[in-house]
Design an enzyme around this catalytic site. Sequence first.
Site, short mmCIF file in Angstrom:
data_model
loop_
_atom_site.label_atom_id
_atom_site.label_comp_id
_atom_site.label_asym_id
_atom_site.label_seq_id
_atom_site.Cartn_x
_atom_site.Cartn_y
_atom_site.Cartn_z
N GLU A 1 0.86 -1.19 0.00
CA GLU A 1 0.00 0.00 0.00
C GLU A 1 0.89 1.23 0.00
O GLU A 1 1.57 1.51 0.98
CB GLU A 1 -0.91 -0.03 1.23
CG GLU A 1 -1.79 1.20 1.36
CD GLU A 1 -2.59 1.21 2.67
OE1 GLU A 1 -2.89 0.12 3.22
OE2 GLU A 1 -2.88 2.31 3.17
N ARG B 1 0.73 10.29 0.26
CA ARG B 1 1.06 11.42 1.14
C ARG B 1 2.23 12.22 0.62
O ARG B 1 2.57 13.25 1.20
CB ARG B 1 1.47 10.89 2.52
CG ARG B 1 0.36 10.33 3.31
CD ARG B 1 0.87 10.10 4.72
NE ARG B 1 0.44 8.82 5.22
CZ ARG B 1 0.89 8.28 6.32
NH1 ARG B 1 1.82 8.88 7.02
NH2 ARG B 1 0.44 7.12 6.71
N THR C 1 -4.24 6.26 1.84
CA THR C 1 -4.48 7.69 2.09
C THR C 1 -5.32 8.31 0.97
O THR C 1 -5.09 9.45 0.57
CB THR C 1 -3.17 8.48 2.27
OG1 THR C 1 -2.17 7.64 2.82
CG2 THR C 1 -3.39 9.65 3.22
N LYS D 1 -10.97 -1.31 6.66
CA LYS D 1 -9.77 -0.95 7.40
C LYS D 1 -10.23 -0.38 8.74
O LYS D 1 -11.13 0.48 8.77
CB LYS D 1 -9.01 0.11 6.61
CG LYS D 1 -7.86 0.76 7.36
CD LYS D 1 -7.00 1.57 6.42
CE LYS D 1 -5.90 2.31 7.18
NZ LYS D 1 -4.81 2.72 6.28
O1 LIG Z 1 -2.18 6.91 5.35
C1 LIG Z 1 -3.26 6.34 5.60
O2 LIG Z 1 -4.14 6.16 4.78
C2 LIG Z 1 -3.51 5.84 6.92
O3 LIG Z 1 -4.57 5.39 7.20
C3 LIG Z 1 -2.47 5.86 7.87
C4 LIG Z 1 -1.59 4.65 7.84
O4 LIG Z 1 -2.31 3.49 7.55
C5 LIG Z 1 -0.92 4.57 9.11
O5 LIG Z 1 -0.20 5.76 9.29
C6 LIG Z 1 -0.01 3.42 9.28
O6 LIG Z 1 0.13 3.34 10.64
P1 LIG Z 1 1.49 3.08 11.40
O7 LIG Z 1 1.83 1.66 11.14
O8 LIG Z 1 1.14 3.37 12.81
O9 LIG Z 1 2.50 4.03 10.83
#
Ligand SMILES: O=C(O)C(=O)C[C@H](O)[C@H](O)COP(=O)(O)O
Length: 198
Positions: free
Chosen positions: A37, A41, A65, A125
């Site tokens: 994925e 960003r 995202t 999700k």
């Molecule tokens: O960017 C997106 O669409 C999100 O929903 C956020 C990510 O899925 C999380 O930032 C991953 O989470 P971490 O493993 O805690 O870094």
Amino acid sequence: MSLLDLSPVVPVVVLEDAADAVPLALALVRGGVRIIEVTLRTPAALESIRRIAAEVPDAVVGAGTVTAPEHAVAAAEAGARFLVTPGTTERVLGAAADTGLPVLPGAATVSEAMRLAELGYAELKFFPAEASGGIGFLKSIAGPLPGLRFCPTGGISATTAPAYLALPNVGCVGGSWLTANPTDLAGVERLAREASAR
Ligand SMILES: O=C(O)C(=O)C[C@H](O)[C@H](O)COP(=O)(O)O
């Protein structure tokens, strides 16, 4: 096949340089993780998706995202094979569904999950997982919402992933820990191997 069944761990990848995309995808595939994925960003995200889609046929690359309708369109044009949203609005979900790609819509509450179930989405999700109640939340909703399966994401680590994966309503977990250092290819491959062995 369901998105949730491709790999126990979905690497959530933030790429600053599209040149890193193909080597990273190859390292993940070598480690046994086929799904990737790429979060929209960074300015490099769409080009990264384009390159992985074109050059790494063994990988299933998607866009994360997706928070605006135009993201969904652009990701599909770049070759994304699935779309992930952190939360759900009607406009974003509509645009994502219009691409014809599989969509993993984000939900963090019972009402959000119920609305998505009404619309026909059975795989969601759960984001932000740890901040929204984590394992306790997922255990609590398994009874009232037995038809739903989740990919919890947000604050999950290699240490906490197994307890999530043991839940019957969890198909996989998402996380950035596999690719926190996207240019350390040996490290990514090792973490992917550990994750895919679950
Ligand atoms: O960017 C997106 O669409 C999100 O929903 C956020 C990510 O899925 C999380 O930032 C991953 O989470 P971490 O493993 O805690 O870094």
